[in-house]
Design a protein around this motif. Structure first.
Motif, mmCIF file in Angstrom:
data_model
loop_
_atom_site.group_PDB
_atom_site.id
_atom_site.type_symbol
_atom_site.label_atom_id
_atom_site.label_comp_id
_atom_site.label_asym_id
_atom_site.label_seq_id
_atom_site.Cartn_x
_atom_site.Cartn_y
_atom_site.Cartn_z
ATOM 1 N N MET A 1 0.848 -1.175 0.000
ATOM 2 C CA MET A 1 0.000 0.000 0.000
ATOM 3 C C MET A 1 0.897 1.243 0.000
ATOM 4 N N ALA A 2 0.550 2.209 -0.831
ATOM 5 C CA ALA A 2 1.310 3.456 -0.911
ATOM 6 C C ALA A 2 1.214 4.208 0.413
ATOM 7 N N LEU A 3 2.244 4.974 0.718
ATOM 8 C CA LEU A 3 2.247 5.729 1.971
ATOM 9 C C LEU A 3 1.049 6.667 2.049
ATOM 10 N N SER A 4 0.689 7.319 0.961
ATOM 11 C CA SER A 4 -0.457 8.237 1.004
ATOM 12 C C SER A 4 -1.741 7.496 1.382
ATOM 13 N N GLU A 5 -1.894 6.271 0.927
ATOM 14 C CA GLU A 5 -3.070 5.475 1.291
ATOM 15 C C GLU A 5 -3.042 5.115 2.773
ATOM 16 N N ARG A 6 -1.860 4.779 3.278
ATOM 17 C CA ARG A 6 -1.729 4.468 4.706
ATOM 18 C C ARG A 6 -2.049 5.700 5.549
ATOM 19 N N VAL A 7 -1.565 6.853 5.102
ATOM 20 C CA VAL A 7 -1.838 8.101 5.820
ATOM 21 C C VAL A 7 -3.339 8.376 5.828
ATOM 22 N N ARG A 8 -3.987 8.273 4.657
ATOM 23 C CA ARG A 8 -5.432 8.534 4.598
ATOM 24 C C ARG A 8 -6.187 7.588 5.529
ATOM 25 N N SER A 9 -5.828 6.332 5.526
ATOM 26 C CA SER A 9 -6.502 5.357 6.381
ATOM 27 C C SER A 9 -6.372 5.736 7.858
ATOM 28 N N HIS A 10 -5.176 6.113 8.262
ATOM 29 C CA HIS A 10 -4.951 6.508 9.660
ATOM 30 C C HIS A 10 -5.733 7.784 9.990
ATOM 31 N N LEU A 11 -5.728 8.736 9.082
ATOM 32 C CA LEU A 11 -6.426 9.999 9.341
ATOM 33 C C LEU A 11 -7.936 9.828 9.378
ATOM 34 N N ARG A 12 -8.467 8.879 8.636
ATOM 35 C CA ARG A 12 -9.920 8.628 8.692
ATOM 36 C C ARG A 12 -10.336 8.159 10.091
ATOM 37 N N VAL A 13 -9.504 7.352 10.714
ATOM 38 C CA VAL A 13 -9.791 6.928 12.091
ATOM 39 C C VAL A 13 -9.782 8.148 13.017
ATOM 40 N N LEU A 14 -8.792 9.012 12.850
ATOM 41 C CA LEU A 14 -8.730 10.224 13.678
ATOM 42 C C LEU A 14 -9.925 11.123 13.423
ATOM 43 N N ALA A 15 -10.357 11.211 12.171
ATOM 44 C CA ALA A 15 -11.520 12.037 11.849
ATOM 45 C C ALA A 15 -12.764 11.526 12.572
ATOM 46 N N SER A 16 -12.903 10.219 12.658
ATOM 47 C CA SER A 16 -14.071 9.652 13.345
ATOM 48 C C SER A 16 -14.061 9.981 14.838
ATOM 49 N N ARG A 17 -12.873 10.247 15.373
ATOM 50 C CA ARG A 17 -12.728 10.620 16.796
ATOM 51 C C ARG A 17 -12.655 12.134 16.982
ATOM 52 N N ARG A 18 -12.699 12.869 15.864
ATOM 53 C CA ARG A 18 -12.582 14.335 15.883
ATOM 54 C C ARG A 18 -11.257 14.758 16.532
ATOM 55 N N GLU A 19 -10.174 14.125 16.075
ATOM 56 C CA GLU A 19 -8.841 14.401 16.602
ATOM 57 C C GLU A 19 -7.926 14.903 15.496
ATOM 58 N N THR A 20 -6.829 15.522 15.923
ATOM 59 C CA THR A 20 -5.736 15.876 15.024
ATOM 60 C C THR A 20 -4.495 15.125 15.498
ATOM 61 N N GLN B 1 8.744 12.506 4.445
ATOM 62 C CA GLN B 1 7.908 11.432 3.889
ATOM 63 C C GLN B 1 6.434 11.720 4.157
ATOM 64 N N VAL B 2 6.143 12.162 5.377
ATOM 65 C CA VAL B 2 4.761 12.491 5.741
ATOM 66 C C VAL B 2 4.245 13.646 4.890
ATOM 67 N N THR B 3 5.033 14.707 4.763
ATOM 68 C CA THR B 3 4.555 15.876 4.017
ATOM 69 C C THR B 3 4.347 15.555 2.538
ATOM 70 N N GLU B 4 5.196 14.715 1.970
ATOM 71 C CA GLU B 4 4.984 14.317 0.574
ATOM 72 C C GLU B 4 3.673 13.539 0.413
ATOM 73 N N ALA B 5 3.391 12.647 1.346
ATOM 74 C CA ALA B 5 2.139 11.888 1.293
ATOM 75 C C ALA B 5 0.942 12.822 1.466
ATOM 76 N N LEU B 6 1.066 13.804 2.352
ATOM 77 C CA LEU B 6 -0.022 14.760 2.566
ATOM 78 C C LEU B 6 -0.274 15.601 1.319
ATOM 79 N N GLU B 7 0.778 15.950 0.607
ATOM 80 C CA GLU B 7 0.602 16.702 -0.634
ATOM 81 C C GLU B 7 -0.201 15.888 -1.646
ATOM 82 N N VAL B 8 0.068 14.597 -1.730
ATOM 83 C CA VAL B 8 -0.700 13.718 -2.612
ATOM 84 C C VAL B 8 -2.167 13.753 -2.214
ATOM 85 N N LEU B 9 -2.439 13.653 -0.909
ATOM 86 C CA LEU B 9 -3.828 13.657 -0.426
ATOM 87 C C LEU B 9 -4.514 14.983 -0.703
#
Length: 113
Positions: free
Chosen positions: A1-20, A40-48
């Motif tokens: 799985m691409a890093l951007s996909e992993r990041v999105r998956s993790h952030l969706r869980v945080l969104a459900s908890r209303r967290e940053t 690495q994180v910022t590059e994945a976030l740019e993709v998102l």
């Protein structure tokens, strides 16, 4: 799985908890290997950001914040949002904070619902 996909998956869980999450904590949560884990994180976030913009969705990347900037994203978030026509203000200050708050208010229910 691409890093951007992993990041999105993790952030969706945080969104459900209303967290940053901070850039560093996200890198740790994803167990990224050095060097340059923040980059690495910022590059994945740019993709998102590009994907969300193309789909007319709230920017899930807004959930990733800088500890040293008082809980708002790093300047690159605002610069890319400006480049895409989603924001017209500065990278810091009250206008940036207000824009970020609006983006989070849209992202939490959209991505966490």
């Amino acid at each position: 799985m691409a890093l951007s996909e992993r990041v999105r998956s993790h952030l969706r869980v945080l969104a459900s908890r209303r967290e940053t999450i901070t850039y560093r904590d996200l890198a740790k949560a994803l167990e990224l290997d050095p060097p340059n884990v923040i980059h690495q994180v910022t590059e994945a976030l740019e993709v998102l950001i590009h994907e969300d913009h193309e789909n007319g969705a709230p920017l899930i990347a807004a959930l990733v914040v800088s500890k040293v900037r008082g809980g708002v994203p790093a300047p690159g978030f605002f610069q890319l949002a400006r480049l895409l026509g989603r924001y017209g203000g500065p990278d810091a200050g009250p206008e940036a904070e207000a824009h970020h708050a609006r983006e989070i208010a849209r992202a939490w229910p959209y991505w966490g619902g």
